[in-house]
Design an enzyme around this catalytic site. Structure first.
Site, mmCIF file in Angstrom:
data_model
loop_
_atom_site.group_PDB
_atom_site.id
_atom_site.type_symbol
_atom_site.label_atom_id
_atom_site.label_comp_id
_atom_site.label_asym_id
_atom_site.label_seq_id
_atom_site.Cartn_x
_atom_site.Cartn_y
_atom_site.Cartn_z
ATOM 1 N N ASP A 180 0.821 -1.199 0.000
ATOM 2 C CA ASP A 180 0.000 0.000 0.000
ATOM 3 C C ASP A 180 0.863 1.261 0.000
ATOM 4 O O ASP A 180 2.081 1.197 0.205
ATOM 5 C CB ASP A 180 -0.909 0.019 1.236
ATOM 6 N N TYR A 211 6.992 -9.794 6.763
ATOM 7 C CA TYR A 211 6.990 -8.355 6.990
ATOM 8 C C TYR A 211 7.581 -8.045 8.369
ATOM 9 O O TYR A 211 7.542 -8.879 9.277
ATOM 10 C CB TYR A 211 5.568 -7.789 6.958
#
Length: 279
Positions: free
Chosen positions: A58, A119
């Protein structure tokens, strides 16, 4: 596919000034757009060769270990291969780098062949705030955080579940995922790094999970609360999607070369949870 070579790209970027990975209408700056433009320029091609990425990030999210692939005509790859990496370095803006380019093994798909994505989310509860040199990569949380309580809460989220309570729903997409790792460590510098690894992630999943754990860490909720939210299966207004700048895609994992094609087929199947039975 005999007339093209599938090329794997390993890359990283600082997401601060990007409107995410994927190309968008309206001329917004994206990572995909920058790399595709640079690739077209350095190969002197009239065609834009479209990239497929392991995980779309994003706006504001960073990547250190992103992977993508592109299908290039054999003659283009043969002509430009020796100097393509250096030419891309000269053409790309400084907040995105391609580190490696190589012909991919048979059956490789950057997105569907991946078996996990890892992540890291970084946050500090230092009462003085964030080191100015790290402000674009670390979230400041202005309450003291109990890392042990956060890890206790994280253990209740591991495994295969429907993560609808932690995802932004997309039409026709499943929210079933296998969360393989969710753990937090406070470094000597006081920065807390959350490591989050799963076979795949649905939209806003990592940032929502971190938001729930922060609520536990600062004492607003008990460690069993995130698992209760998960079991309820609906979005809870108390679960905040934390800001994107603390999040970095660190690594993408792939199986052995001989398993790539099979994994690509498997990953395209829509997932369901095992039936709980009837009656």
């Amino acid at each position: 596919m005999s007339g093209v070579v599938r090329v794997r790209l390993d890359l990283s970027y600082d997401g601060t000034e990007f409107s995410g990975w994927a190309k968008q209408a309206g001329g917004r700056r994206t990572v995909q757009g920058e790399i595709e433009d640079a690739l077209r320029t350095v190969t002197r091609s009239a065609t834009t060769y479209e990239l497929t990425v392991a995980g779309r990030t994003d706006a504001g999210v960073h990547a250190r270990g992103q992977v993508a692939h592109v299908d290039l005509p054999r003659e283009v790859w043969a002509e430009h291969r020796p100097k393509l990496l250096k030419r891309l370095a000269g053409r790309l803006p400084k907040d995105v780098r391609v580190w490696a380019l190589r012909a991919a093994p048979e059956g490789f798909d950057a997105r569907f062949s991946a078996i996990w994505r890892r992540y890291a989310y970084r946050v500090t509860d230092n009462p003085g705030g964030v080191d100015p040199l790290l402000r674009g990569h670390v979230l400041w949380h202005d309450w003291p955080l109990d890392v042990d309580a956060m890890n206790e809460a994280a253990r209740g989220l591991l495994g295969e579940h429907d993560f609808a309570a932690y995802c932004k729903r997309r039409e026709g997409a499943t929210t079933i995922r296998t969360l393989q790792q969710l753990s937090l460590v406070r470094g000597d510098d006081g920065i807390i790094t959350a490591t989050v690894r799963a076979d795949a992630f649905c939209h806003n999943m990592v940032r929502s999970l971190i938001g729930a754990l922060l609520f536990v860490g600062d004492g607003h909720r008990t460690p069993d609360w995130p698992a209760k939210v998960l079991a309820a299966g609906v979005r809870d207004s108390a679960v905040h999607v934390v800001r994107p700048h603390g999040l970095t895609l660190e690594e993408v994992g792939y199986p052995a070369d001989e398993l790539l094609a099979a994994r690509s087929v498997e990953a395209r199947n829509k997932r369901t949870l095992p039936s709980a039975g009837c009656c």
